[in-house]
Design a protein around this motif. Structure first.
Motif, mmCIF file in Angstrom:
data_model
loop_
_atom_site.group_PDB
_atom_site.id
_atom_site.type_symbol
_atom_site.label_atom_id
_atom_site.label_comp_id
_atom_site.label_asym_id
_atom_site.label_seq_id
_atom_site.Cartn_x
_atom_site.Cartn_y
_atom_site.Cartn_z
ATOM 1 N N ASN A 109 -7.722 -5.185 -12.630
ATOM 2 C CA ASN A 109 -8.174 -4.207 -11.649
ATOM 3 C C ASN A 109 -7.663 -4.599 -10.260
ATOM 4 N N ASN A 110 -6.970 -3.662 -9.589
ATOM 5 C CA ASN A 110 -6.512 -3.873 -8.212
ATOM 6 C C ASN A 110 -5.779 -5.206 -8.058
ATOM 7 N N SER A 111 -4.876 -5.479 -8.971
ATOM 8 C CA SER A 111 -4.172 -6.759 -8.981
ATOM 9 C C SER A 111 -2.667 -6.560 -9.071
ATOM 10 N N ASN A 139 -3.629 4.912 -12.317
ATOM 11 C CA ASN A 139 -3.211 4.591 -10.945
ATOM 12 C C ASN A 139 -2.418 3.284 -10.874
ATOM 13 N N SER A 140 -1.539 3.075 -11.824
ATOM 14 C CA SER A 140 -0.829 1.806 -11.907
ATOM 15 C C SER A 140 0.677 2.005 -11.967
ATOM 16 N N VAL A 167 -6.629 -8.283 0.964
ATOM 17 C CA VAL A 167 -7.013 -6.876 0.870
ATOM 18 C C VAL A 167 -7.450 -6.392 2.261
ATOM 19 N N ASN A 185 -5.308 0.523 -11.105
ATOM 20 C CA ASN A 185 -4.827 0.226 -9.745
ATOM 21 C C ASN A 185 -4.065 -1.094 -9.676
ATOM 22 N N THR A 186 -3.176 -1.291 -10.608
ATOM 23 C CA THR A 186 -2.493 -2.582 -10.745
ATOM 24 C C THR A 186 -0.981 -2.380 -10.843
ATOM 25 N N CYS A 216 2.683 1.721 -3.345
ATOM 26 C CA CYS A 216 1.810 2.297 -4.384
ATOM 27 C C CYS A 216 1.582 3.785 -4.140
ATOM 28 N N THR A 231 -9.520 -9.320 -10.892
ATOM 29 C CA THR A 231 -9.834 -8.276 -9.921
ATOM 30 C C THR A 231 -9.405 -8.755 -8.535
ATOM 31 N N TYR A 232 -8.589 -7.922 -7.856
ATOM 32 C CA TYR A 232 -8.067 -8.269 -6.527
ATOM 33 C C TYR A 232 -7.379 -9.634 -6.540
ATOM 34 N N ASN A 259 0.823 -1.212 0.000
ATOM 35 C CA ASN A 259 0.000 0.000 0.000
ATOM 36 C C ASN A 259 0.857 1.262 0.000
#
Length: 474
Positions: free
Chosen positions: A444-446, A411-412, A474, A428-429, A339, A461-462, A336
């Motif tokens: 996504n988010n991975s 956002n990656s 998460v 977000n990856t 990022c 995703t995740y 976190n």
């Protein structure tokens, strides 16, 4: 400066294993530079001309090469490798380089610290109080939604300088206990849980000697969670305790006599001195020997033993803090925070690395088609190829990446030599170095591990995609 700088860059990244299983934490990119470069650059900005960099033996040559070829570091760096088979902490690593520390003071900094802090106030506190330890703390929270791992409670005096107590909240059992002498001197103690340890410590060389030879400290592995709380707890000994220590160990060195650490190296464990002997031996050697002898000769007390007691302080150990309350500070020791650092780096790069000022965030060797849009808060490294109708926002693109037509990235973090096929959506990856993402994938988010291949039209995703697939926590 009378400091030996030590950069801790051998950590395995135990809280970032999805990224560090096959790649050293110290070389994870933040913007255009590897993580370890930022604390080295900070030292260079403050006038340090050399530093010891502790790294894993396996990655020593690679880290040296990256810092030399990509970062143009002018400091003299002594890379010290530690065995890959050993699970060493920061205290173990510091013991390992003890003989290389030539100064009477040590600055220890983790490779995961990013800050625009001016260190001079911290140095001033160290010198003003002749401190044993100064700990850098921050009360900044760049993103309140980010979890704070290993929350620590710090107790300071009213002025917020003297460090009186510290302990991880998860380890705290019962109430905080303070000695009678401490409460007499500091009747008001301010306990705070909103401060973050920034992994930067100024300390006397005797602290390194002590943890190297003391039989109990030899078991300690972490500076932050074990050594620093131990040193803080040893403040304010009773006069009886000090008198017993002083009676057991000769404070004043004879001419040509080695320091205490050199003398105790040959002793058995049961004969080793206590912490106050190390602290007072270091302080005593600062007193000019000839001046002391003259004072003894002129003293009416005869042997000067009373003078000895007056010269030595009742607080041989003094710990302080410097709290950063403005500017930028981040410890990138979790995914976190890593990022978040990459999201913030575009606006902070000119400050953290002044040499980049005015050069722009998109490297001149990058090839970007006219109909593509690169946001003003993006960083694009050298050799990148961006196709038609590509949108990149709030992202970092590493060296020699290829992003095909009609991709959307936001956002990656895209590391070096990544290939992304047409019409992919990456939100977000994190995509690690050498990976290939085929066309029409949605991520996504991975997290995509190093040198992985993602099949066409995949949707994740995740999730974490590595050699051993597993869902991301998460």
């Amino acid at each position: 400066m009378d400091f030996t700088a030590v950069v801790m860059a051998a950590g395995p990244g135990s809280r970032m294993t999805h990224l560090t299983t096959q790649y050293p934490k110290a070389l994870l990119p933040i913007g255009n530079f590897p993580m370890v470069y930022y604390p080295i650059n900070m030292l260079e900005r403050h006038g340090f001309q050399e530093a010891i960099v502790i790294v894993c033996e396996t990655y020593k040559d690679e880290i040296r090469r990256v810092l030399k070829e990509r970062c143009n570091v002018t400091m003299k760096l002594d890379f010290v490798g530690i065995p890959d088979t050993e699970d060493w902490g920061t205290a173990d690593s510091l013991r390992h380089v003890r003989e290389k520390i030539s100064s009477s003071n040590v600055l220890v900094v983790g490779c995961d610290l990013l800050t625009d802090l001016n260190l001079m106030p911290a140095f001033n506190i160290f010198r003003k109080h002749d401190a044993s330890v100064v700990v850098l703390l921050s009360k900044l929270q760049e993103n309140k939604d980010l979890p704070i791992p290993e929350k620590v409670c710090f107790g300071t005096d009213e002025a917020g300088e003297r460090l009186l107590w510290c302990k991880a909240i998860v380890d705290r059992s019962g109430d905080a206990v303070f000695s009678h002498r401490q409460m007499m001197k500091y009747p008001y103690v301010r306990l705070r849980t909103t401060l973050t340890d920034c992994h930067l410590y100024l300390m006397k060389k005797w602290v390194v000697d002590y943890i190297s030879f003391n039989k109990d400290c030899k078991k300690m592995t972490s500076l932050r969670s074990e050594v620093i709380p131990h040193i803080v707890m040893k403040q304010f000994p009773s006069r009886k305790r000090l008198k017993r220590s002083r009676a057991s160990w000769k404070k004043e060195p004879a001419d040509g006599e080695p320091d205490l650490a050199a003398r105790v190296a040959a002793l058995s464990l049961c004969d080793l001195p206590d912490i106050y002997a190390f602290a007072e031996s270091s302080a005593w050697r600062k007193i000019n020997h000839q001046t002391n002898q003259m004072a003894k000769a002129m003293s009416s007390s005869g042997d000067g033993s009373d003078l000895d007691e007056e010269l030595m302080s009742d607080d041989p150990i003094q710990c302080y803090v410097y709290i950063q309350d403005s500017g930028f500070c981040a410890c990138t020791n979790t995914i976190n925070t890593y990022c978040e650092a990459n999201r913030q780096i575009s606006r902070m790069l000119d400050t953290l690395v002044p040499a980049t000022k005015g050069k722009g965030l998109v490297h001149p060797t990058a090839t970007i088609q006219e109909k593509s849009q690169i946001g003003p808060d993006c960083i694009v490294a050298e050799g990148v190829t961006v196709g038609e109708k590509v949108s990149v926002k709030k992202s970092v693109i590493g060296r020699k990446c290829v992003i095909s037509d009609k991709c959307k990235i936001a956002n990656s973090i895209i590391m070096d030599e990544v290939v992304i096929g047409e019409s992919c959506q990456v939100i977000n990856t994190i995509i690690s170095s050498g990976s290939q993402v085929a066309e029409k994938c949605e991520l996504n988010n991975s997290i995509i591990g190093q040198s992985m291949t993602v099949a066409p039209m995949s949707k994740f995703t995740y999730e974490v995609i590595t050699d051993v697939d597993r869902m991301m926590e998460v």
